[in-house]
Design an enzyme around this catalytic site. Sequence first.
Site, short mmCIF file in Angstrom:
data_model
loop_
_atom_site.label_atom_id
_atom_site.label_comp_id
_atom_site.label_asym_id
_atom_site.label_seq_id
_atom_site.Cartn_x
_atom_site.Cartn_y
_atom_site.Cartn_z
N HIS A 134 -4.23 -4.14 0.41
CA HIS A 134 -4.02 -4.74 1.73
C HIS A 134 -4.49 -6.20 1.77
CE1 HIS A 134 -2.58 -1.32 4.06
NE2 HIS A 134 -3.46 -0.56 3.44
N GLU B 164 -3.34 -8.45 3.44
CA GLU B 164 -3.13 -8.95 4.80
C GLU B 164 -4.28 -8.61 5.74
OE1 GLU B 164 -1.84 -4.69 5.30
OE2 GLU B 164 -1.93 -6.17 3.68
N CYS C 135 0.82 -1.22 0.00
CA CYS C 135 0.00 0.00 0.00
C CYS C 135 0.85 1.27 0.00
CB CYS C 135 -0.99 -0.03 1.15
SG CYS C 135 -2.41 1.07 0.85
#
Length: 314
Positions: free
Chosen positions: A235, A237, A142
């Site tokens: 993102h 994650e 990001c």
Amino acid sequence: MPVKIPDNLPAAGILESENIFVMSETRAAHQDIRPMKVLVLNLMPNKIETETQLLRLLGNTPLQVDVELLRIHDRESRHTPLDHMNTFYRDFEQVRHKNYDGLIITGAPLGQLDFAEVEYWDHIREIIDWSQQHVTSVLFLCWAAHAGLYHLYGVERRILASKRSGVFNHRRSLQHFPLLRGFDDEFFAPHSRYAEIPLAELQRHPALNVLAESDEAGAYLVLSKDNRNLFVIGHPEYQKSTLGDEYQRDTLAGLNPSVPLNYFRNDDPAQEPVARWHSHGSLLVSNWLNYYVYQLTPYDLSDMSAKTPWESKV
């Protein structure tokens, strides 16, 4: 295979309850295995939450991974106990003499600032430059992806009129890259950012390949042509609740945020979020570790040279 983490790291209990294979340093010391050494530069405010998210992905790979945590400065954090930082995090001076198989640089809540206005911008640049000689492969997430693309390749970003937040559909732009093995033709990934780099600018850059993109969110996966640097402009994650937590935080702060798109069921924040990116996130990190780290890194990290492994093996 497990992720090796410091004894007593708070994320351990959460990951073990999810059947993610993690191993303490004490236990790992009795095994004769060369683990992948991955350094994580954590720029997110809530360090413990971000550690857990990344370790969840690293723990789903078939490799043993030895994780070290790096901080950008030693000042007290408003969101993470100082004792946690002092116990589990290293300063750059403690690692600059070392080599690593992989480096992950997280996002940061700095999306509306010019890079030169970021207090620790010079330190970020120093670590990025260091990584090009001391790390086999770097994964930028990001904000870090925008920062890395700007610093290494001179690619400018632009600030958006409003925050881009939601879960967006993506497609593979190119085929036959190891990073994309096992990917569906279309897949979902979360975004939460205030800036973008025009897709056309990335596509025409001579040193970069755009591997995945979205009609709504733009470029998502960008890989340097020497295969050393992977930029993930999103993102993968994030856990299921993260976009909702950010939405509630911004609402309470009086920022009047838009509801994250395609995230809550029926786009209604009163309803449950729908997680549809976890399998993609796990596959992305597994492919990165396998094809861009494990299969290329030297067994003895002291043998790493300024020449990238890809230049000698492709």
